[in-house]
Design a protein around this motif. Structure first.
Motif, short mmCIF file in Angstrom:
data_model
loop_
_atom_site.label_atom_id
_atom_site.label_comp_id
_atom_site.label_asym_id
_atom_site.label_seq_id
_atom_site.Cartn_x
_atom_site.Cartn_y
_atom_site.Cartn_z
N PRO A 216 7.69 4.12 7.72
CA PRO A 216 8.87 4.55 6.47
C PRO A 216 10.12 4.67 6.31
CG PRO A 216 8.19 6.07 8.83
CD PRO A 216 7.45 4.11 8.88
N ARG A 217 10.61 3.82 5.12
CA ARG A 217 12.42 4.62 5.70
C ARG A 217 13.39 6.03 5.79
NH1 ARG A 217 16.14 1.52 2.23
NH2 ARG A 217 17.62 2.82 1.39
N LYS A 218 14.21 5.84 6.47
CA LYS A 218 14.52 6.52 6.87
C LYS A 218 16.04 5.94 6.08
CE LYS A 218 11.31 7.39 11.08
NZ LYS A 218 11.45 7.45 12.25
N ASP A 219 16.06 5.40 6.20
CA ASP A 219 17.43 5.46 5.30
C ASP A 219 17.35 5.46 3.95
OD1 ASP A 219 20.14 4.09 5.06
OD2 ASP A 219 20.20 3.48 7.32
N HIS A 220 18.61 6.01 3.96
CA HIS A 220 18.77 5.99 1.82
C HIS A 220 20.07 5.59 1.42
CE1 HIS A 220 15.35 8.46 2.04
NE2 HIS A 220 15.65 9.48 3.04
N ARG A 221 20.72 3.95 2.41
CA ARG A 221 21.32 3.59 1.84
C ARG A 221 21.26 2.97 0.84
NH1 ARG A 221 24.93 1.32 7.31
NH2 ARG A 221 22.07 1.34 8.00
N PRO A 222 22.19 2.27 0.04
CA PRO A 222 21.66 1.14 -0.98
C PRO A 222 21.31 0.03 -0.26
CG PRO A 222 23.86 1.58 -1.69
CD PRO A 222 23.14 2.68 -0.24
N MET B 210 7.38 -8.15 -9.29
CA MET B 210 7.99 -7.35 -8.37
C MET B 210 9.53 -8.18 -7.07
SD MET B 210 5.80 -6.90 -4.61
CE MET B 210 6.84 -5.69 -3.39
N LEU B 211 9.49 -9.32 -7.58
CA LEU B 211 10.14 -10.22 -6.90
C LEU B 211 11.39 -9.96 -8.38
CD1 LEU B 211 8.78 -13.81 -5.82
CD2 LEU B 211 9.62 -12.08 -4.84
N ALA B 212 11.14 -9.62 -9.47
CA ALA B 212 12.84 -9.89 -10.71
C ALA B 212 12.90 -7.74 -10.03
CB ALA B 212 11.96 -9.72 -11.30
N LYS B 213 12.08 -6.88 -9.43
CA LYS B 213 12.80 -5.58 -9.15
C LYS B 213 12.76 -5.70 -8.08
CE LYS B 213 8.51 -3.94 -12.01
NZ LYS B 213 7.13 -2.84 -11.94
N VAL C 219 14.94 -6.99 10.71
CA VAL C 219 13.51 -6.99 10.71
C VAL C 219 13.05 -7.14 8.99
CG1 VAL C 219 11.52 -5.21 9.40
CG2 VAL C 219 13.25 -4.72 11.42
N PHE C 220 12.76 -8.96 8.67
CA PHE C 220 12.35 -9.26 7.73
C PHE C 220 10.76 -9.35 6.87
CE2 PHE C 220 15.62 -11.58 10.06
CZ PHE C 220 16.21 -11.98 8.76
N GLY C 221 10.52 -8.67 5.44
CA GLY C 221 9.78 -8.29 5.53
C GLY C 221 9.14 -9.07 4.40
N TYR C 222 8.04 -9.99 3.45
CA TYR C 222 7.56 -10.35 3.47
C TYR C 222 6.00 -10.52 2.78
CZ TYR C 222 3.51 -10.60 7.27
OH TYR C 222 2.54 -10.44 8.16
N THR C 223 5.62 -10.78 1.14
CA THR C 223 4.78 -10.59 0.26
C THR C 223 4.35 -11.99 0.47
OG1 THR C 223 6.48 -11.91 -1.71
CG2 THR C 223 6.12 -9.70 -1.58
N PRO D 37 4.40 -7.34 6.26
CA PRO D 37 4.11 -7.09 5.26
C PRO D 37 4.81 -5.92 4.64
CG PRO D 37 2.62 -6.42 6.90
CD PRO D 37 3.88 -7.05 7.24
N ILE D 38 5.18 -6.17 3.66
CA ILE D 38 5.49 -5.19 2.17
C ILE D 38 4.96 -4.87 0.79
CG2 ILE D 38 7.30 -5.39 3.51
CD1 ILE D 38 8.65 -6.56 0.97
N ALA D 39 4.29 -3.76 0.13
CA ALA D 39 4.15 -3.81 -1.04
C ALA D 39 4.61 -2.86 -2.14
CB ALA D 39 1.99 -3.20 -0.92
N THR D 40 5.66 -2.74 -1.83
CA THR D 40 6.38 -1.63 -2.51
C THR D 40 7.85 -1.88 -2.20
OG1 THR D 40 6.56 0.07 -1.04
CG2 THR D 40 4.63 -0.06 -2.36
N LEU D 41 8.62 -1.84 -3.32
CA LEU D 41 10.17 -1.49 -3.24
C LEU D 41 10.37 -0.55 -2.45
CD1 LEU D 41 12.23 -2.17 -4.97
CD2 LEU D 41 12.10 -0.61 -6.27
N GLU D 42 9.89 0.45 -1.92
CA GLU D 42 9.91 1.75 -1.17
C GLU D 42 10.66 0.49 0.32
OE1 GLU D 42 8.24 2.12 -3.41
OE2 GLU D 42 9.56 3.36 -4.83
#
Length: 441
Positions: free
Chosen positions: A8-14, A206-209, A144-148, A178-183
Motif C-alpha cells: 500500500p502507498r504510504k508516501d503521498h509525495r509526487p 496505461m503507460l501513457a497515464k 522498488v521497481f514495478g512491472y506490468t 507486479p502492478i496493475a494500478t496507477l497508485e
C-alpha cells in the motif's frame, strides 16, 4: 532480487520525486545543505579558538575556503549516481579527494597562506558527511521497481546471469512488484518495461497515464546495467549504437588529459622503467621490450609495447595467460602482479594508439575469433583502448571464452556510459589493483 506482492502507498509525495534517479539527487542535495551547518559550527569554534589565542586567523579562513571543495564533492557525487551503488566507497573517495587536491593546488599556485590543520579538518568533515549520506540514501537503500509485462522479470534474470565465474546474478539489490494500478506504480521508484512487448491498446493507454503522472520508466536492460555495471549481452540489439556515448567534446578533453597525465607521470615512470628494464635483462635471455600487434580504435591495428614478462618465443601463437603460467619468468611474476610491465604503454598513449582508461586492446587473432563467435564483440572498439578499463578493475585478467563473454559485458558498459566520473572511478580502482596485485596472472 526479491519479488513481493504490491504494498500500500504510504508516501503521498509526487511520483517524480520517488523515481530512483530523482530520489537520490534530491536526498543527497538536502544532505549537502544540512552539512553546511557542520561548517558553520566548525567556523564558530575556530573563531572562538582564535580569540582565545589557540589558533591564528588563517585557520578560520581556511575552513571557509573548504566550503568550496565540499560543495564540489557533492556535485561530483551527484554526477556519478548513475553508476552502480556497490561502488560507493570508491566514488566517495574520488569525489572528496579531487576538489581538496585542487584547492591545495590553488593555495600553492597563488601563494595563498593556509592552515594544514584546517584543511585536514575540512577534508575529514566532508569525507565523513558524504559517506554517511551516501550510505543512508543510496547504498543501503533497496529500490522498488514495478512491472506490468509478465516476461520482464524473466528477461531481467537472463540479463543478470552473465556467463563466467564472475557473472553470477546479484541478489538483494532491488525489489520487483507486479502492478496493475496507477497508485501502485506511484509507490515504486520506477517502472520496468519490456521494450519488445507486443503492442496492445490497453497497455499503451496505461503507460501513457503513468508517463503523464511522472512515473520514471526504465527498460529491462537499463535496470540490469544499474544493478551490475554490466551490459546484458543476450538482449543487445542494433539500438545499442544509438545509446553509445559518442561525445566529441568528451573525446577531445580526454585526449588532452591523457597527454597531461603522461607528462606528469614521466618523472616517476622513467626511473621505474629503467629499473624494470634492468631486472628483465638480468633475469632471462631475450629482448627487454615485448611488441605485439593489437586492435585499437575502430579495430585499427597498432603495435603495443610491454616489458617482457615471459620466456622469449618468437613463434608462439596467441593464447590466454593461464594461472601460474610456466612461461612467466621470476621477474615477470612481480612486474605482472603490480602492472609494471605496462609502463611502456605510456608511449602508446602519447602516440594516440591508446588512452589511460578504456577497454584493454586484444590480439588480432583473438579479435577475429571473438568477432566470429560473440555477437556485437566489435562494439568494444568504438572507443580508444586503455591501459586500464572497467573490466580489468571489476574482473581482472581472463583465461577462457566464458570469462571473455563476461569481460565483454563490462567493456560494453564502459562504451555505453563512458564519462569522466566513470574514468575517475576506474583510475582509483586501478591504483588499488596496482597496490594489491588483484587479478594478475
Amino acid at each position: 532480487m526479491n519479488e513481493s506482492p504490491p504494498l500500500p502507498r504510504k508516501d503521498h509525495r509526487p511520483a517524480a520525486t520517488r523515481s530512483e534517479t530523482v530520489r537520490r539527487v534530491s536526498h543527497m542535495l538536502s544532505w549537502a545543505l544540512i552539512g553546511l551547518l557542520l561548517y558553520a559550527v566548525n567556523a564558530f569554534v575556530a573563531e572562538a579558538a582564535h580569540h582565545a589565542g589557540l589558533v591564528t586567523y588563517v585557520f578560520t579562513r581556511t575552513l571557509i575556503w573548504s566550503i568550496a571543495p565540499y560543495l564540489c564533492a557533492f556535485a561530483l557525487l551527484q554526477r556519478a549516481l548513475h553508476l552502480p551503488a556497490m561502488e560507493g566507497n570508491s566514488l566517495i573517495g574520488v569525489a572528496v579527494t579531487l576538489p581538496f587536491a585542487a584547492l591545495l593546488f590553488v593555495f600553492a599556485a597563488f601563494h595563498i597562506e593556509y592552515s594544514r590543520g584546517a584543511l585536514l579538518l575540512g577534508f575529514l568533515t566532508t569525507l565523513v558527511w558524504t559517506w554517511s549520506g551516501y550510505r543512508r540514501y543510496v547504498s543501503n537503500y533497496v529500490p522498488v521497481f514495478g512491472y506490468t509485462d509478465p516476461n520482464a522479470l524473466r528477461q531481467l534474470e537472463e540479463i543478470l546471469q552473465v556467463a563466467g565465474p564472475d557473472g553470477a546474478m546479484p541478489t538483494g539489490l532491488a525489489r520487483f512488484e507486479p502492478i496493475a494500478t496507477l497508485e501502485a506504480a506511484a509507490s515504486c521508484d520506477g517502472l520496468m518495461l519490456d521494450r519488445n512487448a507486443a503492442a496492445d491498446p490497453e497497455r499503451t493507454r496505461m503507460l501513457a497515464k503513468l508517463k503523464l503522472s511522472h512515473v520514471r520508466m526504465y527498460s529491462v536492460e537499463k535496470i540490469g546495467e544499474m544493478l551490475t555495471g554490466r551490459v546484458g549481452l543476450s538482449h543487445i540489439d542494433d539500438n545499442f549504437l544509438d545509446d553509445y556515448a559518442s561525445h566529441y567534446l568528451y573525446g577531445y578533453a580526454k585526449r588532452a588529459l591523457d597527454l597531461a597525465a603522461v607528462a606528469c607521470l614521466a618523472p616517476l615512470a622513467l626511473p621505474l622503467a629503467l629499473g624494470t628494464a634492468l631486472a628483465v635483462r638480468l633475469d632471462s635471455p631475450g629482448p627487454v621490450l615485448f611488441r605485439q600487434v593489437r586492435a585499437g580504435l575502430y579495430g585499427k591495428p597498432f603495435t603495443i609495447l610491454k616489458f617482457r614478462s615471459m620466456s622469449f618465443d618468437a613463434g608462439a601463437p596467441a593464447r590466454f595467460a593461464a594461472r601460474q603460467d610456466p612461461r612467466v619468468t621470476r621477474v615477470g611474476r612481480i612486474i605482472r602482479k603490480y602492472r609494471l610491465d605496462e609502463i611502456p604503454q605510456l608511449w602508446n598513449v602519447l602516440c594516440g594508439h591508446m588512452s589511460l582508461i578504456g577497454p584493454r586492446p586484444e590480439q588480432i587473432p583473438m579479435v577475429e575469433q571473438f568477432s566470429d563467435t560473440i555477437p556485437y564483440y566489435p562494439y568494444r572498439h568504438l572507443v580508444r583502448p586503455g591501459l586500464s578499463g572497467w573490466a580489468q578493475v571489476e574482473q581482472g585478467y581472463v583465461g577462457s571464452m566464458e570469462e571473455t563473454v563476461t569481460k565483454l559485458s563490462y567493456d560494453l558498459y564502459y562504451v555505453k556510459h563512458c564519462s569522466f566520473a566513470l574514468d575517475l572511478l576506474i583510475a582509483v580502482k586501478t591504483l588499488r589493483t596496482m597496490m594489491t596485485g588483484y587479478g594478475a596472472r
